[in-house]
Design a protein around this motif. Structure first.
Motif, PDB file in Angstrom:
ATOM      1  N   ILE A 197      19.795  -5.328  11.779  1.00 34.77           N
ATOM      2  CA  ILE A 197      20.783  -5.361  12.869  1.00 34.77           C
ATOM      3  C   ILE A 197      20.798  -6.735  13.540  1.00 34.77           C
ATOM      4  O   ILE A 197      21.864  -7.316  13.787  1.00 34.77           O
ATOM      5  CB  ILE A 197      20.486  -4.236  13.898  1.00 34.77           C
ATOM      6  CG1 ILE A 197      20.731  -2.868  13.256  1.00 34.77           C
ATOM      7  CG2 ILE A 197      21.332  -4.405  15.160  1.00 34.77           C
ATOM      8  CD1 ILE A 197      20.350  -1.668  14.130  1.00 34.77           C
ATOM      9  N   LEU A 198      19.610  -7.273  13.789  1.00 37.97           N
ATOM     10  CA  LEU A 198      19.534  -8.576  14.447  1.00 37.97           C
ATOM     11  C   LEU A 198      20.094  -9.692  13.552  1.00 37.97           C
ATOM     12  O   LEU A 198      20.839 -10.560  14.013  1.00 37.97           O
ATOM     13  CB  LEU A 198      18.088  -8.884  14.867  1.00 37.97           C
ATOM     14  CG  LEU A 198      17.714  -8.450  16.281  1.00 37.97           C
ATOM     15  CD1 LEU A 198      17.831  -6.952  16.492  1.00 37.97           C
ATOM     16  CD2 LEU A 198      16.314  -8.916  16.664  1.00 37.97           C
ATOM     17  N   ARG A 222       0.871   0.265  -0.346  1.00 38.02           N
ATOM     18  CA  ARG A 222       0.404   1.330   0.568  1.00 38.02           C
ATOM     19  C   ARG A 222       1.598   2.082   1.152  1.00 38.02           C
ATOM     20  O   ARG A 222       2.421   1.477   1.845  1.00 38.02           O
ATOM     21  CB  ARG A 222      -0.403   0.707   1.708  1.00 38.02           C
ATOM     22  CG  ARG A 222      -1.674   0.001   1.248  1.00 38.02           C
ATOM     23  CD  ARG A 222      -2.143  -1.023   2.255  1.00 38.02           C
ATOM     24  NE  ARG A 222      -1.232  -2.170   2.340  1.00 38.02           N
ATOM     25  CZ  ARG A 222      -1.457  -3.260   3.076  1.00 38.02           C
ATOM     26  NH1 ARG A 222      -2.547  -3.354   3.806  1.00 38.02           N
ATOM     27  NH2 ARG A 222      -0.586  -4.251   3.081  1.00 38.02           N
ATOM     28  N   PRO A 223       1.714   3.395   0.886  1.00 33.82           N
ATOM     29  CA  PRO A 223       2.889   4.141   1.346  1.00 33.82           C
ATOM     30  C   PRO A 223       3.111   4.076   2.859  1.00 33.82           C
ATOM     31  O   PRO A 223       4.231   3.862   3.311  1.00 33.82           O
ATOM     32  CB  PRO A 223       2.589   5.587   0.911  1.00 33.82           C
ATOM     33  CG  PRO A 223       1.593   5.461  -0.193  1.00 33.82           C
ATOM     34  CD  PRO A 223       0.814   4.229   0.068  1.00 33.82           C
ATOM     35  N   ALA A 224       2.043   4.213   3.664  1.00 40.26           N
ATOM     36  CA  ALA A 224       2.209   4.223   5.126  1.00 40.26           C
ATOM     37  C   ALA A 224       2.694   2.850   5.612  1.00 40.26           C
ATOM     38  O   ALA A 224       3.570   2.754   6.477  1.00 40.26           O
ATOM     39  CB  ALA A 224       0.899   4.588   5.803  1.00 40.26           C
ATOM     40  N   PHE A 225       2.118   1.814   5.043  1.00 40.31           N
ATOM     41  CA  PHE A 225       2.505   0.456   5.405  1.00 40.31           C
ATOM     42  C   PHE A 225       3.992   0.246   5.079  1.00 40.31           C
ATOM     43  O   PHE A 225       4.759  -0.305   5.864  1.00 40.31           O
ATOM     44  CB  PHE A 225       1.638  -0.535   4.611  1.00 40.31           C
ATOM     45  CG  PHE A 225       1.742  -1.961   5.078  1.00 40.31           C
ATOM     46  CD1 PHE A 225       0.761  -2.516   5.887  1.00 40.31           C
ATOM     47  CD2 PHE A 225       2.817  -2.762   4.702  1.00 40.31           C
ATOM     48  CE1 PHE A 225       0.842  -3.835   6.313  1.00 40.31           C
ATOM     49  CE2 PHE A 225       2.907  -4.075   5.127  1.00 40.31           C
ATOM     50  CZ  PHE A 225       1.914  -4.621   5.932  1.00 40.31           C
ATOM     51  N   CYS A 226       4.378   0.721   3.914  1.00 44.10           N
ATOM     52  CA  CYS A 226       5.758   0.587   3.438  1.00 44.10           C
ATOM     53  C   CYS A 226       6.729   1.269   4.391  1.00 44.10           C
ATOM     54  O   CYS A 226       7.777   0.720   4.727  1.00 44.10           O
ATOM     55  CB  CYS A 226       5.867   1.228   2.059  1.00 44.10           C
ATOM     56  SG  CYS A 226       6.631   0.159   0.866  1.00 44.10           S
ATOM     57  N   ARG A 227       6.344   2.464   4.842  1.00 39.75           N
ATOM     58  CA  ARG A 227       7.217   3.206   5.772  1.00 39.75           C
ATOM     59  C   ARG A 227       7.401   2.440   7.080  1.00 39.75           C
ATOM     60  O   ARG A 227       8.496   2.332   7.598  1.00 39.75           O
ATOM     61  CB  ARG A 227       6.611   4.585   6.069  1.00 39.75           C
ATOM     62  CG  ARG A 227       7.063   5.681   5.109  1.00 39.75           C
ATOM     63  CD  ARG A 227       6.757   7.058   5.678  1.00 39.75           C
ATOM     64  NE  ARG A 227       5.322   7.253   5.959  1.00 39.75           N
ATOM     65  CZ  ARG A 227       4.426   7.590   5.029  1.00 39.75           C
ATOM     66  NH1 ARG A 227       4.786   7.786   3.778  1.00 39.75           N
ATOM     67  NH2 ARG A 227       3.148   7.748   5.357  1.00 39.75           N
ATOM     68  N   ARG A 228       6.286   1.902   7.587  1.00 41.63           N
ATOM     69  CA  ARG A 228       6.369   1.169   8.862  1.00 41.63           C
ATOM     70  C   ARG A 228       7.162  -0.136   8.691  1.00 41.63           C
ATOM     71  O   ARG A 228       7.926  -0.537   9.563  1.00 41.63           O
ATOM     72  CB  ARG A 228       4.962   0.893   9.391  1.00 41.63           C
ATOM     73  CG  ARG A 228       4.255   2.169   9.855  1.00 41.63           C
ATOM     74  CD  ARG A 228       2.840   1.911  10.286  1.00 41.63           C
ATOM     75  NE  ARG A 228       2.745   1.008  11.429  1.00 41.63           N
ATOM     76  CZ  ARG A 228       1.598   0.495  11.882  1.00 41.63           C
ATOM     77  NH1 ARG A 228       0.453   0.797  11.294  1.00 41.63           N
ATOM     78  NH2 ARG A 228       1.585  -0.317  12.921  1.00 41.63           N
ATOM     79  N   MET A 229       6.991  -0.768   7.546  1.00 45.35           N
ATOM     80  CA  MET A 229       7.740  -1.992   7.253  1.00 45.35           C
ATOM     81  C   MET A 229       9.237  -1.678   7.209  1.00 45.35           C
ATOM     82  O   MET A 229      10.067  -2.428   7.703  1.00 45.35           O
ATOM     83  CB  MET A 229       7.268  -2.532   5.897  1.00 45.35           C
ATOM     84  CG  MET A 229       7.583  -3.972   5.674  1.00 45.35           C
ATOM     85  SD  MET A 229       6.552  -4.716   4.385  1.00 45.35           S
ATOM     86  CE  MET A 229       6.956  -3.758   2.956  1.00 45.35           C
ATOM     87  N   ASN A 230       9.553  -0.516   6.667  1.00 47.34           N
ATOM     88  CA  ASN A 230      10.951  -0.088   6.556  1.00 47.34           C
ATOM     89  C   ASN A 230      11.584   0.126   7.933  1.00 47.34           C
ATOM     90  O   ASN A 230      12.734  -0.251   8.171  1.00 47.34           O
ATOM     91  CB  ASN A 230      11.001   1.208   5.728  1.00 47.34           C
ATOM     92  CG  ASN A 230      12.419   1.604   5.412  1.00 47.34           C
ATOM     93  OD1 ASN A 230      13.216   0.748   5.029  1.00 47.34           O
ATOM     94  ND2 ASN A 230      12.757   2.873   5.587  1.00 47.34           N
ATOM     95  N   GLY A 262      10.788  -1.404  10.684  1.00 50.62           N
ATOM     96  CA  GLY A 262      11.042  -2.744  11.225  1.00 50.62           C
ATOM     97  C   GLY A 262      12.227  -3.411  10.562  1.00 50.62           C
ATOM     98  O   GLY A 262      12.998  -4.122  11.213  1.00 50.62           O
ATOM     99  N   SER A 263      12.389  -3.188   9.266  1.00 51.82           N
ATOM    100  CA  SER A 263      13.462  -3.880   8.551  1.00 51.82           C
ATOM    101  C   SER A 263      14.838  -3.391   9.015  1.00 51.82           C
ATOM    102  O   SER A 263      15.822  -4.119   8.952  1.00 51.82           O
ATOM    103  CB  SER A 263      13.312  -3.721   7.038  1.00 51.82           C
ATOM    104  OG  SER A 263      13.718  -2.432   6.631  1.00 51.82           O
ATOM    105  N   LEU A 288       6.747  -5.545  12.299  1.00 51.86           N
ATOM    106  CA  LEU A 288       7.223  -6.907  12.572  1.00 51.86           C
ATOM    107  C   LEU A 288       7.362  -7.716  11.281  1.00 51.86           C
ATOM    108  O   LEU A 288       8.211  -8.601  11.183  1.00 51.86           O
ATOM    109  CB  LEU A 288       6.298  -7.600  13.571  1.00 51.86           C
ATOM    110  CG  LEU A 288       6.304  -6.982  14.984  1.00 51.86           C
ATOM    111  CD1 LEU A 288       5.380  -7.741  15.922  1.00 51.86           C
ATOM    112  CD2 LEU A 288       7.715  -6.930  15.564  1.00 51.86           C
ATOM    113  N   ILE A 289       6.534  -7.379  10.279  1.00 52.45           N
ATOM    114  CA  ILE A 289       6.697  -8.013   8.960  1.00 52.45           C
ATOM    115  C   ILE A 289       8.061  -7.615   8.385  1.00 52.45           C
ATOM    116  O   ILE A 289       8.848  -8.456   7.959  1.00 52.45           O
ATOM    117  CB  ILE A 289       5.559  -7.589   7.997  1.00 52.45           C
ATOM    118  CG1 ILE A 289       4.235  -8.223   8.440  1.00 52.45           C
ATOM    119  CG2 ILE A 289       5.890  -7.991   6.554  1.00 52.45           C
ATOM    120  CD1 ILE A 289       3.037  -7.820   7.599  1.00 52.45           C
ATOM    121  N   GLY A 290       8.341  -6.304   8.431  1.00 50.70           N
ATOM    122  CA  GLY A 290       9.615  -5.810   7.904  1.00 50.70           C
ATOM    123  C   GLY A 290      10.798  -6.428   8.621  1.00 50.70           C
ATOM    124  O   GLY A 290      11.793  -6.817   7.995  1.00 50.70           O
TER     125      GLY A 290
END
Ligand code: BES
Ligand code: ZN
Ligand code: ZN
Length: 509
Positions: A188-189, A172-180, A182-183, A131-133
């Protein structure tokens, strides 16, 4: 069409001091005096520039407040931008979204084509990386949008950026992936919202019902969705007399534009999951009940609801939702002329109900009553309409909330929830039988206006009389569809308000 700067998003796992960028953006809570732990190394590289600023207390960090630093240190970024996040207690995704918009607009101003965002660094751990992404992507994309089609290039001396590259940073690599992840949704939105804005901003001499239909067809081709346009002759055969009456004063005749996205596999016909309807008066002069001339130019935005439908259908197709959704855009131009409809006319609407016209400026409910009844006949699971419907809603809620009306509590709640997530707030207002009572005519089934009292509610009740028993929600966006006040996170003109909100709703059904 629009001359528009592109925004692209990537992510990078790295320490702040090593990020190569024209602008490195940091988010800061109000009244921070001590250098946050997470910025220590960056500040060391930047010769203590951030620490110095904080100690001096020059930057209160109110929401969307900014400070630029040019440390001649060893950090890899050319400039640092601090963006205020306001009070820590009121922090949410919406604060982050606006901060990203503010940063994007500043990047454009500085011609900083490569912008790294570390706005969420000090955010609580409870926030979800996806949701941050999403919020950061939406903010940056919606922020990097300006309507400049009729201005000479480089009018203000700055070199325009054709392409803003946004890099989301986390160590943090995992955080970055999840942010990506979401982005990608956020992009699209945000782009769906900008698509609506780019058409909505176009003036009445460029956009009329037929040319709006061509815009819709172009978008439909681009995203692989169906588009069918009913012209005035077909509308006459279908007896869409209310839509025809409103457009009768203009040489540009009405259209009913239908977009259809079917993401069900296998694509099955039958009842749509939702029909999304948007008012598109390409210019509202008021007609024979003509409006005062002050601010009449803003009535080019009376097509916002319809432009939103185009954005929403395009967004839905890109999200590949497994849904069947129809978009309906009744389009007309409301002008006074010797062929106009007039006060006193009685119109037999598409539903068969008769309406006595008492004011030709209450035209939105007329074009919508035919489109809404057409929608209801498809027996969808829900109808959601968006309309710049009443000045009364502007008076009631001001520019901070759109009005929400519904004939079902559950649908109302679903829309409210989507609104909270999208940062496009709505306020639930009543539209029950007592309001419809005010709309009864002595010489027809209904009249199109009643007194000034509860004007947004009586207008909504009028619409509700045409949806049969289908669950329906109406969003009155009169106060929020455009803005003439430049904000740090958003340009003046069309806002595309409700595009993300309705897409969020459709993401949950
Ligand atoms: N398009 C206007 C509503 C509007 C007003 C939108 C201000 C955005 C800003 C609508 O067609 C209209 O003129 N409504 C009238 C209704 C009245 C005659 C009952 C209004 O609100 O004054
Ligand atoms: Zn009007
Ligand atoms: Zn109108």
């Amino acid at each position: 069409m629009a001359r528009q700067s592109q925004t692209s998003l990537t992510n990078q796992t790295s320490a702040l001091e090593t990020v190569r960028a024209d602008l490195l953006v940091l988010g800061l809570f109000a009244k921070t005096r001590r250098l946050p732990e997470a910025w220590k190394k960056l500040d060391q590289a930047a010769n203590g520039a951030i620490d110095h600023l904080l100690k001096l207390g020059d930057f209160p960090a109110k929401a969307q407040e900014t400070a630029i630093l040019y440390p001649q240190g060893k950090q890899a970024a050319k400039r640092l931008l601090l963006v205020g996040l306001g009070d820590k207690k009121s922090f949410d995704y919406n604060v982050l979204r606006k901060a990203a918009g503010t940063a994007a607009r500043m990047a454009v101003k500085l011609s900083a084509a490569r912008m790294a965002l570390a706005l969420h660094n000090l955010a609580p751990d409870t926030l979800k990386p996806e949701l941050i992404g999403q919020a950061l992507a939406e903010g940056a994309i919606v922020g990097n949008f300006d309507y400049r089609d009729h201005l000479p290039k480089q009018e203000d001396g700055s070199s325009e950026i054709n392409h803003l590259r946004v890099i989301l940073i986390d160590h943090r690599p995992a955080f970055c992936r999840r942010m990506n992840t979401g982005s990608k949704v956020g992009a699209i939105l945000g782009e769906a919202q900008n698509l609506s804005r780019s058409i909505d901003n176009m003036p009445g001499n460029e956009i009329n019902p037929p040319s709006l239909a061509r815009q819709a067809q172009k978008v439909a081709r681009q995203y692989g969705i169906r588009c069918k346009v009913f012209d005035d002759r077909q509308l006459a055969k279908m007896k869409m007399n209310a839509l025809l009456a409103v457009g009768s004063g203009s040489a540009s005749k009405p259209r009913l534009i239908m977009l259809e996205y079917n993401g069900r596999r296998p694509a099955s016909g039958g009842r749509p999951d939702a029909v999304v309807v948007g008012k598109a008066i390409t210019f509202d002069s008021g007609g024979i009940s003509i409006k005062p001339s002050a601010n009449m130019e803003a009535m080019k935005f009376d097509k916002s609801g319809g432009c939103n439908v185009i954005g929403i259908l395009a967004g839905l197709a890109r999200l590949k939702r497994p849904l069947h959704v129809v978009g309906l855009i009744p389009a007309a131009e409301n002008l006074p002329s010797h062929t106009s409809y007039r006060p006193g006319d009685i119109v037999r609407t598409y539903s068969g109900k008769t309406v006595e016209i008492q004011n030709t400026d209450a035209e939105g409910r007329l074009i919508l009553c035919d489109a809404l009844h057409y929608a209801a006949r498809m027996r969808p699971k829900a109808i959601v309409d968006m309309a710049t419907l009443t000045g009364a809603c502007v008076v009631a809620l001001g520019p901070h909330h759109a009005g929400l009306f519904s004939n079902r509590d559950e649908l109302g709640r679903q829309i409210q929830k989507a609104a909270e997530g999208s940062g496009e707030p709505v306020w639930l207002l009543p539209c029950g039988a007592e309001y419809l009572e005010q709309m009864k005519s002595k010489i027809a089934d209904l009249k199109n206006v009643s007194g000034r009292e509860g004007g947004a509610c009586t207008a909504a009740a009028f619409l509700g009389a045409f949806v049969e028993d289908v669950p329906w929600a109406h969003i009155d966006i009169a106060a929020v569809s455009d803005t003439d006040k430049p904000q740090p996170y958003r340009a003046i003109g069309a806002t595309g308000f409700a595009v993300r909100l309705v897409l969020e709703y459709l993401r949950t059904v």
